[in-house]
Design a protein around this motif. Structure first.
Motif, PDB file in Angstrom:
ATOM      1  N   GLY A   1      -8.073  -0.349  -1.800  1.00  0.00           N
ATOM      2  CA  GLY A   1      -7.478  -1.055  -0.674  1.00  0.00           C
ATOM      3  C   GLY A   1      -8.511  -1.624   0.270  1.00  0.00           C
ATOM      4  O   GLY A   1      -8.188  -2.448   1.133  1.00  0.00           O
TER       5      GLY A   1
ATOM      6  N   ASP B   1      -4.620   2.987  -5.741  1.00  0.00           N
ATOM      7  CA  ASP B   1      -5.468   1.801  -5.890  1.00  0.00           C
ATOM      8  C   ASP B   1      -4.620   0.682  -6.504  1.00  0.00           C
ATOM      9  O   ASP B   1      -3.402   0.821  -6.628  1.00  0.00           O
ATOM     10  CB  ASP B   1      -6.691   2.128  -6.762  1.00  0.00           C
ATOM     11  CG  ASP B   1      -7.581   3.189  -6.125  1.00  0.00           C
ATOM     12  OD1 ASP B   1      -7.902   3.042  -4.940  1.00  0.00           O
ATOM     13  OD2 ASP B   1      -7.936   4.165  -6.816  1.00  0.00           O
ATOM     14  N   PHE B   2      -5.259  -0.416  -6.918  1.00  0.00           N
ATOM     15  CA  PHE B   2      -4.498  -1.579  -7.363  1.00  0.00           C
ATOM     16  C   PHE B   2      -5.098  -2.183  -8.632  1.00  0.00           C
ATOM     17  O   PHE B   2      -6.322  -2.319  -8.745  1.00  0.00           O
ATOM     18  CB  PHE B   2      -4.466  -2.642  -6.260  1.00  0.00           C
ATOM     19  CG  PHE B   2      -3.878  -2.162  -4.962  1.00  0.00           C
ATOM     20  CD1 PHE B   2      -2.524  -2.325  -4.702  1.00  0.00           C
ATOM     21  CD2 PHE B   2      -4.667  -1.516  -4.018  1.00  0.00           C
ATOM     22  CE1 PHE B   2      -1.965  -1.867  -3.519  1.00  0.00           C
ATOM     23  CE2 PHE B   2      -4.123  -1.056  -2.835  1.00  0.00           C
ATOM     24  CZ  PHE B   2      -2.769  -1.235  -2.583  1.00  0.00           C
TER      25      PHE B   2
ATOM     26  N   ARG C   1       0.228  -1.634  -7.639  1.00  0.00           N
ATOM     27  CA  ARG C   1      -0.399  -0.411  -7.160  1.00  0.00           C
ATOM     28  C   ARG C   1      -0.380   0.649  -8.255  1.00  0.00           C
ATOM     29  O   ARG C   1       0.627   0.828  -8.949  1.00  0.00           O
ATOM     30  CB  ARG C   1       0.340   0.101  -5.924  1.00  0.00           C
ATOM     31  CG  ARG C   1      -0.405   1.231  -5.200  1.00  0.00           C
ATOM     32  CD  ARG C   1       0.326   1.680  -3.951  1.00  0.00           C
ATOM     33  NE  ARG C   1       1.496   2.486  -4.275  1.00  0.00           N
ATOM     34  CZ  ARG C   1       2.709   2.212  -3.846  1.00  0.00           C
ATOM     35  NH1 ARG C   1       2.937   1.139  -3.109  1.00  0.00           N
ATOM     36  NH2 ARG C   1       3.731   2.993  -4.181  1.00  0.00           N
TER      37      ARG C   1
ATOM     38  N   SER D   1       0.835  -1.200   0.000  1.00  0.00           N
ATOM     39  CA  SER D   1       0.000   0.000   0.000  1.00  0.00           C
ATOM     40  C   SER D   1       0.872   1.254   0.000  1.00  0.00           C
ATOM     41  O   SER D   1       2.062   1.214   0.340  1.00  0.00           O
ATOM     42  CB  SER D   1      -0.921   0.012   1.225  1.00  0.00           C
ATOM     43  OG  SER D   1      -0.156   0.118   2.419  1.00  0.00           O
ATOM     44  N   LYS D   2       0.284   2.366  -0.348  1.00  0.00           N
ATOM     45  CA  LYS D   2       1.034   3.615  -0.492  1.00  0.00           C
ATOM     46  C   LYS D   2       1.649   4.053   0.832  1.00  0.00           C
ATOM     47  O   LYS D   2       2.761   4.603   0.853  1.00  0.00           O
ATOM     48  CB  LYS D   2       0.110   4.704  -1.047  1.00  0.00           C
ATOM     49  CG  LYS D   2       0.831   5.793  -1.814  1.00  0.00           C
ATOM     50  CD  LYS D   2      -0.154   6.632  -2.613  1.00  0.00           C
ATOM     51  CE  LYS D   2       0.593   7.606  -3.530  1.00  0.00           C
ATOM     52  NZ  LYS D   2      -0.346   8.387  -4.383  1.00  0.00           N
TER      53      LYS D   2
END
Length: 370
Positions: A324, A268-269, A263, A218-219
């Motif tokens: 996420g 987002d992914f 990502r 995640s970021k």
């Protein structure tokens, strides 16, 4: 005439249903992928399973068969060889398929450490490798964890603040060239690892997984998303915050078998679904005893037959964008499966989606609509 063995007949029927369920073309995607640009690999090369860009935005760099990492230099210069996963051998230079990949190497996941310029490589047979900014022959970083050798090193992501590498070993029992047996058998020996470059220590942070494949951080670095190919789902693994006590949760169930996850620039992914799953496949894979029985009674090389089906028929490509929190934000599909087949990764870069493929001889590029 001898009567056919009933168990054998049933096993072959199940196997056929499994294979042909891969080629169902789902019609409920929100958008379709229209006329992507194709960047052909050098003659004889194929299978750009993963792709990445360096810290200057150059590339993509792709992982291909026979242990090669290729770099795209633009239309004028085309592709150049950037790295190899082990010293070159004549038989490897002439091999462009899975036959010698256990000897020549099969690089899969790729990611740059943006601070050092080093390219980390997850090779299915040689473990986690690294090569410097100038390329060349990659060197081993780690090949085992907890005294258990890696059998199917698959994908990775890097924390760009700390340099920590998170990566997957899809199975302790089945190598990459036996991936279908891995799925059918119900194997749950997959693991997720954490490698600390400063201490050179490796820790297992998740185990007993069903073919963990892609991994994306995640970021804010608080969690990992991991695709479980055999169960057709994305799981969330908490790394920080109080939720780390209950570290593992199922985030979203997918309509088919996922490969890598990346990502997006917005946080987002993008998940690549290389083939859809039918109801009969879902039912069959829920009973691992049936899969183990199937592997014992089928009288031919399952993996080889599957490779023929893959090359001959293919399947429509699906790219899903999720948050996420597990919300599906967008779903793109080449509904006819004419161009994009068995995609293994989707990366968002320069306002475009870049599609990698486990078997095709090209990278596909799709311009995002504003």
């Amino acid at each position: 005439m001898a009567k056919p063995n009933k168990v054998l007949v049933a096993a072959n029927l199940v196997l056929l249903s499994l294979f042909f369920s891969l080629f169902n073309h789902h019609r409920k995607a929100y958008n379709s992928l229209e006329s992507p640009e194709l960047i052909q690999l050098p003659r004889g090369s194929k299978g750009p399973e993963s792709l990445t860009f360096d810290r200057d935005g150059h590339g993509p760099y792709v992982s291909a068969y026979n242990g090669r990492i290729l770099k795209w230099q633009g239309k004028e210069q085309g592709w150049t060889e950037f790295a190899i996963t082990r010293p070159s051998r004549k038989e490897c230079e002439e091999s462009h398929g899975p036959e010698l990949e256990h000897i020549c190497g099969r690089p899969l996941g790729l990611r740059f450490n943006e601070k050092t310029g080093e390219l980390y490589i997850a090779d299915a047979y040689f473990g986690l490798l690294v090569v410097g900014p100038a390329g060349g022959i990659a060197t081993p970083v780690v090949t085992q964890a907890e005294d258990i050798p890696f059998t199917f090193t698959n994908c990775m992501d890097i924390d760009q603040e700390t340099g920590v590498v998170y990566f997957t070993d899809s199975s302790s029992n089945f190598p990459r060239r036996k991936f279908l047996s891995l799925v059918v058998s119900g194997d749950k020996t997959g693991r997720v690892m954490k490698y600390e470059p400063r201490s050179r220590q490796t820790a297992v942070i998740a185990r007993n997984m069903s073919m963990p494949n892609g991994v994306a951080l995640s970021k804010d670095g608080s969690f990992l998303l991991v695709t479980e190919t055999a169960t057709c789902r994305v799981v969330k693994l908490w790394l920080k915050t109080q939720k780390a006590e209950n570290r593992f949760e199922v985030l979203v169930d997918l309509p088919g078998f996922p490969d890598n996850i990346r990502r997006s620039p917005g946080g987002d992914f993008w998940v690549s679904v290389f083939s859809r799953r039918s109801e009969i496949t879902k039912w069959f894979l829920s009973y691992s005893v049936l899969g183990k029985l199937l592997l014992r009674v089928v009288p031919f090389d399952v993996e080889k037959w599957y490779s023929y089906v893959v090359e001959g028929l293919g399947s429509s490509a699906v790219a899903m964008k999720i948050s996420g929190e597990g919300k599906v934000l967008e779903s793109l599909e080449d509904k006819q499966g004419k161009t994009l087949k068995f995609t293994s990764e989707v990366d968002e870069m320069h306002g475009r989606l870049w599609f990698a493929s486990l078997v095709k001889p090209y990278v596909a590029v799709y311009k995002l609509r504003k």
